[in-house]
Scaffold this motif. Structure first.
Motif, short mmCIF file in Angstrom:
data_model
loop_
_atom_site.label_atom_id
_atom_site.label_comp_id
_atom_site.label_asym_id
_atom_site.label_seq_id
_atom_site.Cartn_x
_atom_site.Cartn_y
_atom_site.Cartn_z
N HIS A 1 0.83 -1.22 0.00
CA HIS A 1 0.00 0.00 0.00
C HIS A 1 0.86 1.26 0.00
O HIS A 1 2.03 1.24 0.36
CB HIS A 1 -0.98 0.03 1.18
CG HIS A 1 -0.39 0.04 2.55
ND1 HIS A 1 -0.13 -1.12 3.26
CD2 HIS A 1 -0.01 1.06 3.35
CE1 HIS A 1 0.36 -0.79 4.44
NE2 HIS A 1 0.46 0.52 4.53
N GLU B 1 -3.85 3.60 1.65
CA GLU B 1 -4.20 3.61 3.07
C GLU B 1 -4.32 5.07 3.52
O GLU B 1 -3.32 5.80 3.57
CB GLU B 1 -3.09 2.92 3.89
CG GLU B 1 -3.32 2.88 5.37
CD GLU B 1 -2.13 2.29 6.12
OE1 GLU B 1 -1.05 2.89 6.12
OE2 GLU B 1 -2.30 1.21 6.72
N HIS C 1 3.81 7.10 3.84
CA HIS C 1 4.75 5.98 3.72
C HIS C 1 4.33 5.05 2.59
O HIS C 1 3.22 5.13 2.10
CB HIS C 1 4.89 5.20 5.05
CG HIS C 1 3.67 4.50 5.53
ND1 HIS C 1 2.76 5.09 6.38
CD2 HIS C 1 3.20 3.25 5.28
CE1 HIS C 1 1.80 4.21 6.65
NE2 HIS C 1 2.03 3.10 6.00
N GLU D 1 7.55 1.01 5.21
CA GLU D 1 6.94 -0.02 6.07
C GLU D 1 7.15 -1.36 5.37
O GLU D 1 7.03 -1.45 4.14
CB GLU D 1 5.45 0.25 6.25
CG GLU D 1 4.73 -0.81 7.09
CD GLU D 1 3.24 -0.56 7.24
OE1 GLU D 1 2.70 0.35 6.56
OE2 GLU D 1 2.60 -1.25 8.03
CO LIG Z 1 0.85 1.36 6.50
#
Ligand SMILES: [Co+2]
Ligand SMILES: CC[C@H](C(=O)O)C(=O)SCCNC(=O)CCNC(=O)[C@H](O)C(C)(C)COP(=O)(O)OP(=O)(O)OC[C@H]1O[C@@H](n2cnc3c(N)ncnc32)[C@H](O)[C@@H]1OP(=O)(O)O
Length: 134
Positions: A7, A54, A79, A130
């Motif tokens: 994502h 997200e 991110h 991430e």
């Molecule tokens: Co995330």
């Protein structure tokens, strides 16, 4: 080591407005909000054919995204999340290569019920990364 792009996260000042924009203006498939108190955020996932968006909104006083939104009041890309086959092996290799793994370095369960880790943005071209266990 890194695999699929799981994502792209966007921090937003108004989660309802951003969700409505993706649903109504961009015609995307928008899921219901989910609170993630352990991570200090409320998230909305948007399903795309090849990845997810997200949307992130700060939850609680010490949300880790509060500082980001203070600096970027209109919101912004926060991110990117890559999948890895073995998050502990990935962590150990990253550390061996001198990258900073945030927090205590132990994976925590993320929004998809999988272990996640974060890498310092200053070590990855100004981008918070991430990792999520595939
Ligand atoms: Co995330
Ligand atoms: C439910 C889980 C969900 C999932 O997908 O499973 C999530 O994704 S949860 C997402 C929210 N959680 C996190 O972001 C955890 C990791 N983040 C952190 O630990 C902090 O946000 C940190 C350390 C990245 C930044 O901390 P802070 O906001 O306090 O800012 P600093 O002043 O310490 O920042 C140092 C330096 O980095 C720049 N910065 C900060 N955030 C970002 C960012 N998102 N992208 C790029 N750069 C960032 C900041 O501007 C500072 O740069 P400088 O040049 O020194 O001003």
């Amino acid at each position: 080591m890194i695999g699929r792009l799981n994502h792209v996260a966007i921090a937003v000042p108004d989660l309802e407005a951003a969700s409505a924009q993706y649903r109504d203006t961009l015609g995307a498939s928008v899921r219901a909000p989910q609170d993630e108190p352990d991570h200090g955020v409320r998230v909305v996932f948007i399903d795309l054919p090849n990845t997810k968006i997200e949307l992130l909104w700060p939850l609680g006083e010490d949300s880790p995204i509060a500082g980001f939104l203070a600096k970027n009041p209109a919101g912004g890309i926060h991110h990117i999340c890559y999948e890895v086959d073995d998050i502990l092996a990935a962590r150990d290799k990253l550390r061996a290569d001198g990258a900073r793994v945030l927090g205590d370095g132990e994976p925590r369960i993320g929004a998809h019920g999988k272990p996640v880790l974060f890498l310092h943005p200053k070590d990855f071209n100004g981008t918070l990364v991430e990792l999520e266990q595939a």
